[in-house]
Design a protein around this motif. Structure first.
Motif, PDB file in Angstrom:
ATOM      1  N   VAL A 148      23.011  30.338  36.760  1.00 26.08           N
ATOM      2  CA  VAL A 148      22.053  31.450  36.731  1.00 26.08           C
ATOM      3  C   VAL A 148      22.664  32.742  37.287  1.00 26.08           C
ATOM      4  O   VAL A 148      23.195  32.750  38.395  1.00 26.08           O
ATOM      5  N   ASN A 149      22.613  33.788  36.479  1.00 23.12           N
ATOM      6  CA  ASN A 149      23.082  35.140  36.843  1.00 23.12           C
ATOM      7  C   ASN A 149      24.590  35.307  37.018  1.00 23.12           C
ATOM      8  O   ASN A 149      25.043  36.402  37.331  1.00 23.12           O
ATOM      9  N   VAL A 150      25.358  34.236  36.827  1.00 23.88           N
ATOM     10  CA  VAL A 150      26.795  34.331  37.108  1.00 23.88           C
ATOM     11  C   VAL A 150      27.496  35.310  36.161  1.00 23.88           C
ATOM     12  O   VAL A 150      28.219  36.206  36.599  1.00 23.88           O
ATOM     13  N   ASP A 151      27.233  35.172  34.857  1.00 24.89           N
ATOM     14  CA  ASP A 151      27.828  36.117  33.898  1.00 24.89           C
ATOM     15  C   ASP A 151      27.372  37.539  34.190  1.00 24.89           C
ATOM     16  O   ASP A 151      28.154  38.482  34.129  1.00 24.89           O
ATOM     17  N   LEU A 152      26.083  37.651  34.513  1.00 25.03           N
ATOM     18  CA  LEU A 152      25.505  38.980  34.767  1.00 25.03           C
ATOM     19  C   LEU A 152      26.199  39.699  35.904  1.00 25.03           C
ATOM     20  O   LEU A 152      26.432  40.898  35.838  1.00 25.03           O
ATOM     21  N   VAL A 153      26.511  38.965  36.959  1.00 23.43           N
ATOM     22  CA  VAL A 153      27.172  39.551  38.120  1.00 23.43           C
ATOM     23  C   VAL A 153      28.497  40.181  37.719  1.00 23.43           C
ATOM     24  O   VAL A 153      28.747  41.349  37.980  1.00 23.43           O
ATOM     25  N   PHE A 154      29.323  39.398  37.060  1.00 28.71           N
ATOM     26  CA  PHE A 154      30.655  39.889  36.724  1.00 28.71           C
ATOM     27  C   PHE A 154      30.580  41.008  35.688  1.00 28.71           C
ATOM     28  O   PHE A 154      31.365  41.950  35.715  1.00 28.71           O
ATOM     29  N   GLN A 186      38.852  50.439  49.972  1.00 35.94           N
ATOM     30  CA  GLN A 186      38.785  51.828  49.515  1.00 35.94           C
ATOM     31  C   GLN A 186      37.334  52.305  49.596  1.00 35.94           C
ATOM     32  O   GLN A 186      36.404  51.524  49.446  1.00 35.94           O
ATOM     33  N   ASN A 187      37.182  53.606  49.810  1.00 30.49           N
ATOM     34  CA  ASN A 187      35.835  54.153  49.992  1.00 30.49           C
ATOM     35  C   ASN A 187      34.929  53.960  48.783  1.00 30.49           C
ATOM     36  O   ASN A 187      33.718  53.804  48.931  1.00 30.49           O
ATOM     37  N   ASP A 188      35.541  53.984  47.589  1.00 30.99           N
ATOM     38  CA  ASP A 188      34.724  53.905  46.379  1.00 30.99           C
ATOM     39  C   ASP A 188      34.636  52.488  45.817  1.00 30.99           C
ATOM     40  O   ASP A 188      34.272  52.296  44.670  1.00 30.99           O
ATOM     41  N   VAL A 189      34.966  51.498  46.636  1.00 31.64           N
ATOM     42  CA  VAL A 189      34.912  50.109  46.169  1.00 31.64           C
ATOM     43  C   VAL A 189      33.473  49.743  45.771  1.00 31.64           C
ATOM     44  O   VAL A 189      32.509  50.177  46.411  1.00 31.64           O
ATOM     45  N   VAL A 190      33.363  48.996  44.670  1.00 25.70           N
ATOM     46  CA  VAL A 190      32.045  48.535  44.227  1.00 25.70           C
ATOM     47  C   VAL A 190      31.698  47.265  45.001  1.00 25.70           C
ATOM     48  O   VAL A 190      32.482  46.315  45.019  1.00 25.70           O
ATOM     49  N   ILE A 191      30.568  47.281  45.657  1.00 28.80           N
ATOM     50  CA  ILE A 191      30.162  46.114  46.447  1.00 28.80           C
ATOM     51  C   ILE A 191      28.848  45.572  45.889  1.00 28.80           C
ATOM     52  O   ILE A 191      27.963  46.330  45.511  1.00 28.80           O
ATOM     53  N   MET A 192      28.758  44.254  45.831  1.00 27.66           N
ATOM     54  CA  MET A 192      27.515  43.629  45.411  1.00 27.66           C
ATOM     55  C   MET A 192      27.192  42.501  46.383  1.00 27.66           C
ATOM     56  O   MET A 192      28.079  41.732  46.757  1.00 27.66           O
ATOM     57  N   LEU A 193      25.945  42.420  46.806  1.00 27.74           N
ATOM     58  CA  LEU A 193      25.519  41.340  47.699  1.00 27.74           C
ATOM     59  C   LEU A 193      24.919  40.220  46.861  1.00 27.74           C
ATOM     60  O   LEU A 193      24.044  40.462  46.024  1.00 27.74           O
ATOM     61  N   LEU A 194      25.394  38.999  47.082  1.00 27.75           N
ATOM     62  CA  LEU A 194      24.913  37.866  46.301  1.00 27.75           C
ATOM     63  C   LEU A 194      24.396  36.741  47.180  1.00 27.75           C
ATOM     64  O   LEU A 194      25.083  36.293  48.099  1.00 27.75           O
ATOM     65  N   GLY A 195      23.177  36.305  46.891  1.00 28.58           N
ATOM     66  CA  GLY A 195      22.609  35.133  47.560  1.00 28.58           C
ATOM     67  C   GLY A 195      22.831  33.940  46.649  1.00 28.58           C
ATOM     68  O   GLY A 195      22.140  33.779  45.645  1.00 28.58           O
TER      69      GLY A 195
END
Ligand code: GDP
Ligand code: MG
Length: 169
Positions: free
Chosen positions: A152-158, A107-116
């Motif tokens: 590290v950062n896992v909770d933050l991401v979600f 969908q056009n309004d999908v939330v996308i996050m890039l994760l390394g």
């Protein structure tokens, strides 16, 4: 708590095989690192800003091999976590192909996050943090480095994803 405070979200994890999608999900769900690949798709309830969120997270185990997660997966997702492995330049380069596919089917309004992911593997790092940041800016999405191993950062991401989705709901 009011029932109207309950939101159901669908998030999917995408990225090359081996980047740590299953491990990230397991770390978020169970708070621990379980080495070895296996498939996991879970529903997790947690609170964000006093709202109860039920988040079903789909791990795209196996399908990544075919470079095409089923289109229904994409269509129904409110959020997509696009992962690469900081020790694998090819997984980083391949995020471009993944994003093309996402834009085609999601969908056009999908939330996308890039994760390394695998940020704990400092000595084998092949992708610098600023390269990840730069690519995320180009894609116009938020960026974080995570470690499914240390958590590290896992909770933050979600939580960041859930918060963003809650604002839009
Ligand atoms: P998937 O194919 O994307 O689901 O990747 P997996 O979750 O199966 O992980 C692939 C391999 O990388 C496994 O051996 C994991 O134990 C390992 N792995 C995943 N995440 C991390 C991480 O953050 N740090 C380290 N050191 N290893 C990880
Ligand atoms: Mg997996």
């Amino acid at each position: 708590m009011n029932v109207t405070d309950i939101l159901t979200l669908q998030t999917i994890l995408v990225g090359d095989s081996g980047v740590g999608k299953t491990s990230l999900l397991v770390q978020f769900d169970q708070g621990k690192f379980i080495p070895g690949s296996f498939s996991a798709t879970v529903g997790i309830g947690f609170t964000v800003s006093h709202h109860w969120l039920y988040c079903s997270i789909w791990d795209t185990a196996g399908q990544e091999r075919f470079r095409s997660v089923t289109h229904a997966y994409y269509r129904d997702a409110q959020a997509l976590l696009l992962l690469y492995d900081i020790t694998s330049k090819s997984s980083f380069d391949n995020t471009r192909a993944w994003l093309t596919e996402i834009h085609e089917y999601a969908q056009n309004d999908v939330v996308i996050m890039l994760l390394g992911n695998k940020s704990d593997m400092i000595s084998s790092r092949m992708v610098r943090r600023d390269e990840g940041e730069r690519l995320a800016r180009e894609y116009g999405v938020p960026f974080m480095e995570t470690s499914a191993k240390t958590g590290v950062n896992v909770d933050l991401v979600f939580k960041a994803v859930a918060k963003e989705l809650k604002h839009r709901a």
